[in-house]
Structures are given as C-alpha cells and as structure tokens.
Design an enzyme around this catalytic site. Structure first.
Site, mmCIF file in Angstrom:
data_model
loop_
_atom_site.group_PDB
_atom_site.id
_atom_site.type_symbol
_atom_site.label_atom_id
_atom_site.label_comp_id
_atom_site.label_asym_id
_atom_site.label_seq_id
_atom_site.Cartn_x
_atom_site.Cartn_y
_atom_site.Cartn_z
ATOM 1 N N SER A 743 0.803 -1.226 0.000
ATOM 2 C CA SER A 743 0.000 0.000 0.000
ATOM 3 C C SER A 743 0.834 1.274 0.000
ATOM 4 O O SER A 743 0.277 2.361 -0.132
ATOM 5 C CB SER A 743 -0.935 0.005 1.218
ATOM 6 O OG SER A 743 -0.196 -0.018 2.414
ATOM 7 N N LYS A 786 -6.336 3.612 8.686
ATOM 8 C CA LYS A 786 -5.323 4.488 8.084
ATOM 9 C C LYS A 786 -5.797 5.931 8.037
ATOM 10 O O LYS A 786 -5.040 6.863 8.376
ATOM 11 C CB LYS A 786 -4.989 3.997 6.676
ATOM 12 C CG LYS A 786 -4.239 2.668 6.643
ATOM 13 C CD LYS A 786 -3.985 2.220 5.214
ATOM 14 C CE LYS A 786 -3.224 0.890 5.192
ATOM 15 N NZ LYS A 786 -2.977 0.409 3.819
#
Length: 845
Positions: A743, A786
């Site tokens: 990611s 996140k």
C-alpha cells in the site's frame, strides 16, 4: 614368587575364582574345551582368569592379567561340553598370552604372594580381622544360612588372607569389584575393602527387611479394615442403615429420571449393574461410581428457553458496548434468523398437536393444554430447539481488548442462556477436548463435557476463547478434535472418550474468538463464520472511557463522582500519549492509576476533591510513553507522507528519497539481505538502496515505483541521466520496526518523482494505494484505521484508490466532514494532488 609357568587358560564370564575356593564351571566354547583337555593331559592345572566384557570370542585384550591357578578336581562330560569342579590354589600374574598348538590360549604366569601386615599381632589388624568375621557371620544369618553351616564355614579358615578370599567369593558384588579384591595383595587392605562391602550388604538387607515389614503391616491393616467394614455392613443391614445400598438406589432413581437415548441408557444400566456386583473396597468401584455421577450430573434434559426479542437484544448490546455497529448488526441478524426459525417450527409443531383428549388417546399421546400463559407442550419445545440449533458458528476475530469475550456474554444475556467459557490458549493435548479413556488413572471428561456440567444446561452459549492459540504435541492435535465439535452435521453425536456414549451438542451456541485467524487450521476455520472486530477510534475510546471504564475504576478506588472527575481533554491526552492499542485495556489501566493516585490524595487529607485536566495528566502518570507522528510543517523535496495499519491502529509514516551522482563505476549486481540495508542493481548503471527494515513486498513496490518514474521521466521533467546513473536511497524512518505491504506504492512514486524532478511533495497530503507498472492505483485494506491515523496526525487531505470508495462509509461522520478525500485511479491523478505545482509566472504588462 615362583618361576614362570606355562598353563592353559580358562576364560571366565562374570565369575572370579579366589584361592581356597571350589567352583563348578560349565565349559562349552571350543577353545576352552581344548584348554581343559590340555590341562587334563598334564598335571590338571590351568590358569582361570575373568573376561573384561562378556563376549563369546576369547581375545587376550579382553582378559584381565591377574587370575588364579586352579586344579581340576572333577570332570563330568556332557553333550556339547563339560562340567568341571576346580579348586583355586594361588594368585598368579599372566606375563603374556600365547595361542596354543590346538587353537586354545596358554599363558606364561608367575605366582603372586600375599603381603602380610608388618606386625601380625598389631591390635588394629586383629580388630579388623575380628570385625570382618563378625560382620560376615551377621550377613550369613540375615541371608538365612543355618547356624551350624555358618559356624563350620567361619571356623574352617582361621588365617586372615584365605578368610578374606573365601568371603570375597561369596559376597554379591559385580565381577569388576571381585577382580579388584583378587588383585589386592596387601592382606590388611583386602580386609578393609571387604569389610566395607559386607557392611553395605548388611545395610541393604536391613532396608529390604524394613520395607517388607512395612508392607506386611499395611496389608494387615487393610485386611483388618476390610473385615471391620464387612462386619459394619452386616450390622447396618440388620439395623436397616445400608448406606452403600442407599447410594446405589439413589443413583438408580436419578438415572431413571434422565431422558437418555436408548443406547445411552443401555450402557448406563450395564455400568450400574457392574457397580452393584463390585466390592466397595475395590478401586474399580470408585471408577464406576465416578462415571455414573458424571452421567447423572450432565444436562441431558435441561435447557433454558430462548428469549428471541430483537428489540431487547439490541438494547442489551448497546447497554454493554459502545460502537462495534457492524458486529452488533451481525449478531442481531443471527438472532433474527433464529427467531423466524423458532416461530415457523412452533407453528408447524402446534398444528400436529392433538386437538382433544379423545384424539390424543387415539394417537397414544396425552393431550396438553395450549392456553395463553401456560407452559409450552414438550413437542413444541423440542421442535423449537431443533430449529434454533442449526446455524453458523461465529468466529470473533480482532486485536486484544476490543470486546470479543464481553460481547459473547451479552449474546448469552440477550438470549437468556447460560454462559460458559473454555480457555483454549496453549492447549496441546487432544484429551483436553475429547477427554481421557477410563482405563487411565485420574481420567476425566474433556473440557466440552465439563463446561456442560458447569452450565447445567444443554443449550448454553459456549465461548471457545483464543482458538487460534491451540498447539500440537505428541498427545495429538486439539484443533482436529474440535472439527467434530463445531460441525452441526456431526456434533449431535459427540462422543467423549471418558463417557463412551454420544451427547447431543447441536443445541449449544458455540462462539469462538481469535486474535490472528490466519493461525487457525483451514478445516476448522471453514466451519466458522468470521466476524471481524476493528480497533476503536479516539472518539469511541473517549465514550467508552466515560460510560464504562471511568465509573468502574472510580468504584474500585472507593471514590464518588463528586470526589473524582476526569475531563474529556484529559482522557484524550491519555488515549493519544499514554496508550497505543486497538482496544481499551491499557486505557482502563491508566484511568485506574489516576483513580488510585486521587484516592491517595483524598485519604491522606491533601484534598477533598480531585479534578484532572489535560495539563495534570503528566503530573500523575509521568512522561508520555507514546509519540505519534505529526504532519510535516512544510513541503519538502523527496519526502512523502504514507499511511499504514497495524492491529493496534493506524498512523502515518514518512518516505524519504535522496539522489546522489555516482562518478565511480557501479558495483556488481547483488542483493544483500543480511541487514536493514538492501542494495539493488537497477540497470547498466545506478544503484537503489533501501533501508528501514522493509519487507519483500515493500521492496518490490519500491522497485516498481522507480521503474515507473524512469519510464515517464519526460512527463514529470526528470533528467534521464539522473534517473539512470544516480544512486537513489529510499529510507523509511523507525528502522527498528519491520514494515511490509504494497500500500505504500503511491507514496513511493511521489517521493521518487519529487527527488528526481526537484518538485516538492505537499506536507498536508497523506496517500495510500498499490501501484502497477502501467500506472494504475489498486485498492488496499485497513482504510478506516489508516484515515483515522492520518486525521489524528493533523492531515486533512487524503489520497485513496477509487476502488476503496465504499470503505469510506465506515468512517465517523464527524471525521469525514473535516477531511478532503481524493479518490484516484491512476498515478498521474495522485501526483497531480501530491506534488506542489509551481506558481504561474507573472505576465509583464
């Protein structure tokens, strides 16, 4: 000592012959037979010597050097060998062993003389000799030698040396110890060594006699106790007070009251008959009785009525837990399915009930009233139980402290069922699940059956806690034993090894918990439905602390709400700077510390009321123990802000890229994985250096990002010479923490393009997403954590993959309202947001 003599060798196995002793010897080995024949052809003398090891082959290296010159007194020939009676004459030393003419061994021997004491009349020597005689006599008596034989034996030899040899031959010691006595020429030393041996033999016999006496006394006591018990039983029967008979009759009545399946009842009746035939003093009696007590204590026909009220269940879940909306919805869906199944089964069962006493009599069943408020007929209850028994087995998976165990308790409370918990962490024995067979001493049922007895209900909520931490050992695999337990198609006939009869587990509501579901074996994981628990947000932790944690810790500290108050800002300070977790356990510990310190101040009279604000937290808890990342203050070249997720929550990380020209020729192509630094050859020239404990997937993302930046150098104004010939160093701070995952691809591309083109990256933008070589941005996981981590760090603009748009629904509305979420599908779109575009030049008028 006499001159050397040449004598045939008689090798002895596990035997030592002493001078003055007559010993029967069996001879069967060919070489030994020839040696005996040679001795018989001469003066009947041979050299008897012990072997060091008990082997069939006779080799000089395996023979001792000190032996005894013996004379053959008697010979008896037999098929396959001879029986000899030899008499030991003198000690001798073998100077050398030689092969004989007929294949036997001969030896050059020299006689050895005993070494007498300097003064034979020395009182100490005489006392030693007398003590050995007395101890030898005592040893003979303890061994049961008749007195007259013992007296002749001891009085037949008066000299100390020959007497010592005679005793040494008869004491029970190994060959090596006897050989050592044979080699001892000093008479006084031989007497002393032999006295120690005799004393040790006497002590051993004394211990054996004491043990035998204790055993005899114990057996006598048991026989006496058995006799008294039989007499007591006879007296009790005469008085009508047969306790054991009453206990067996009570067991029989309790078994008759149980609703047992026919095969189970047959086995139980057989065991009860065995109990009646077995003596109460027998160990088997207690085994059978314990088994039957387990049978009657199990809930064969005991169950609780389910309360399938969705509104009440929702109220209980909200009362016990704040947040966890996804989990609560899944639990309510689970209960709704059971409610509908129970209603349908009840309606069908009521239609089959007899409508009148006459109809019931015709069908052979009693008519049961179905008036409002009356107890449900048994057929209806059984139908509802069977309908609600079928359903998925839930697996609550998530980090520690997020409420997996407590929500299982809430489900039990909402259903009105009993709750029982089985801790499986560290279980390594299959018998813990399925029980031990009754043939083992101390056998007992497995944890499933024990939990049912504890619950006193056949339909409890059974929590299998920490199912991901089961172990495997030589005692079997407990995870494999759980396969039957958690399979609705099989667990209606679950057979515990101890019970030996099936028990229906289909009505048990199993709920499992795990921190790492990937550690659960695939066949077991396939039997469960995963319900994921995510970490709490800061706002959720604040509400949980205010509603549950702080009141509980205040009560445990003996304080009231008027005496102790913690402001919302203080709780936020504890959450951000003193805890680093997905759950709230550490938060509760810190609030407990605040409450205890406040209680101390109030108890000592320093204050009557304590109010803690954000500025007071450091005074009470010390320096902050968590230092979260904060957004950068200014835009920088080659520094991009990424986002990451762990079970403890989300946060931001910085990706730094530095570019340096390399005038020297590049090194040979290699990849060094020995430390935190990885150097990758990236072309005909140029070097890529990666530091910060990056995993393999993240290294591949960095390589792909560099390839993309090179392929589109013209588009982003990158000097091709710099892109291909410079040394590029990518570093992710916090080098002590391992990092991996795809990611970070978007952030890596942004940092690389910024460092190679000289365009700074915006410090107020955080980005995440996997990048392909064609420039597409792929979706990632952990979006909620996140984004919340970036929000806590002060970031207000977040770049996410377009495919993750649906994950934004999980974000709290108050957080979503303050964020500028940019959804992108390509790297170009992401860089257009992340890179600080140059201001247009002013046009002169």
């Amino acid at each position: 000592m006499s001159d050397r003599q040449l004598l045939p060798v008689l090798p002895l196995r596990e035997t030592v012959i002493f001078p003055g002793t007559a010993v029967p010897i069996s001879v069967g080995r060919p070489g030994t037979l020839r040696a005996v024949e040679a001795a018989l052809a001469g003066d009947h003398r041979l050299f008897a010597v012990a072997q060091r090891e008990n082997r069939e082959e006779v080799e000089p290296s395996n023979l001792y050097t000190v032996g005894t010159i013996c004379k053959i007194v008697q010979v008896q020939r037999a098929p396959g060998g001879m029986q000899l009676l030899v008499h030991g004459q003198r000690r001798a030393l073998a100077m050398e062993y030689l092969p004989g003419n007929d294949g036997s061994l001969v030896a050059h021997v020299r006689e050895l003389e005993d070494i007498p004491p300097p003064d034979p009349e020395d009182p100490a020597f005489l006392a030693l000799h007398r003590e050995l005689r007395e101890r030898a006599a005592e040893l003979g008596r303890r061994r049961g030698v008749p007195p007259e034989v013992l007296r002749q034996f001891l009085e037949g030899v008066r000299e100390p040396g020959p007497f010592a040899d005679l005793i040494a031959f008869y004491v029970e010691i190994d060959t090596e110890a006897k050989q050592k006595l044979l080699e001892t020429l000093n008479i006084e030393e031989r007497l002393r060594s032999l006295l120690l041996v005799v004393q040790r033999q006497i002590a051993l016999l004394e211990a054996q006699e004491e043990i035998q006496q204790q055993v005899q006394e114990e057996l006598g006591e048991r026989q006496r106790e058995m006799l008294l018990r039989e007499q007591l039983k006879a007296i009790q029967r005469e008085l009508g007070e047969d306790t054991e008979g009453k206990e067996i009759e009570e067991l029989r009545q309790r078994i008759a009251a149980l609703e047992l399946p026919p095969n189970v009842r047959e086995e139980v009746e057989r065991e009860l008959s065995r109990l009646e035939r077995t003596s109460p003093q027998s160990a088997e009696y207690q085994v059978i009785r314990t088994y039957l007590e387990w049978i009657v204590e199990l809930p064969w026909n005991q169950r609780t009525e389910d309360k399938l009220d969705l509104a009440e269940a929702a109220r209980i879940l909200d009362e016990d837990h704040y947040g966890l909306e996804d989990v609560k919805n899944r639990v309510l869906e689970f209960l709704a399915v059971r409610q509908l199944a129970a209603r349908r089964a009840e309606a069908e069962a009521r239609q089959r009930l007899p409508t009148s006493p006459e109809a019931a009599q015709a069908e052979g069943a009693p008519a049961e009233p179905v008036a409002d408020g009356a107890q449900e007929p048994e057929p209806v209850r059984q139908a509802k139980a069977r309908a609600t028994a079928k359903g998925p087995i839930l697996l609550f998976a998530g980090p520690p402290g997020v409420g997996k165990t407590s929500i299982a308790q809430s489900i039990a409370r909402a259903l009105g069922r009993r709750y029982v918990r089985i801790a499986l962490g560290g279980v390594r024995d299959e018998a813990d699940i399925r029980g031990h067979r009754r043939t083992y001493v101390g056998a007992m049922p497995g944890r499933i059956i024990q939990a049912l007895r504890q619950a006193k209900s056949r339909n409890p909520v059974m929590l299998l806690d920490e199912v991901d931490k089961l172990g495997v050992s030589l005692q079997g695999d407990p995870a494999a034993a759980l396969l039957e337990v958690l399979d609705p198609a099989q667990n209606h006939e679950f057979t515990d090894h101890y019970l030996g009869v099936p028990f229906d587990l289909s009505e048990v509501l199993f709920i499992a918990t795990a921190n790492y579901p990937q550690n659960i074996p695939a066949p077991l994981f396939d039997r469960m439905e995963l319900v994921e628990f995510r970490g709490y947000t800061e706002q959720e932790k604040l509400e949980i602390a205010k509603r549950y944690l702080l009141p509980r810790q205040r009560e445990q500290a003996g304080l009231t709400a008027d005496e102790f108050e913690v402001t919302d800002d203080a709780i936020r300070e504890v959450i951000v700077h003193y805890t680093r977790e997905a759950g709230v356990r550490q938060l509760e510990r810190e609030l407990g510390a605040l409450a205890r310190k406040a209680a101390r101040r109030i108890a000592s009279g320093e204050a009557t009321r304590v109010r803690i604000d954000a500025a007071d937290v450091r005074h009470y808890l010390g320096r902050p123990r968590v230092h979260p990342e904060r957004a950068g203050r200014e835009d920088q070249i080659g520094v991009a802000t990424g986002m990451y997720y762990t079970p403890m929550g989300g946060d931001i990380m910085f990706i730094e890229v530095a570019v340096a020209q390399r005038p020297a020729p590049p090194p040979r192509s290699r990849e060094d994985g020995a430390g935190d630094t990885t150097q990758l050859q990236v072309g005909d020239s140029g070097l890529l250096v990666l530091t910060g404990q990056l995993g393999d997937v993240m290294k591949e993302s960095a390589r792909a990002a560099l390839t993309y930046a090179r392929a589109h150098a013209d588009r982003y104004g990158i000097d091709p010479n710099k892109a291909w010939n410079a040394e590029i160093h990518i570093h992710v701070p916090a080098g002590a923490i391992p990092k991996d995952g795809p990611s970070a691809g978007v952030a890596l591309v942004a940092a690389l393009v910024s460092a190679l083109s000289g365009v700074p990256v915006r410090a107020d933008v955080a980005m995440t997403g996997e990048v392909t070589l064609t420039g597409r941005v792929l979706p990632i996981g952990g979006v909620k954590e996140k984004v919340l981590g970036a929000y806590r760090a002060g970031i207000r603009t977040v770049v996410l993959p377009k495919a993750n748009e649906g994950d934004l629904e999980e974000l709290p509305p108050e957080v979503l309202a303050q964020l500028d979420i940019r959804l992108v599908e390509t790297v170009d779109e992401a860089l257009a947001i992340a890179l600080r575009q140059p201001e247009p030049a002013a046009v002169a008028g």
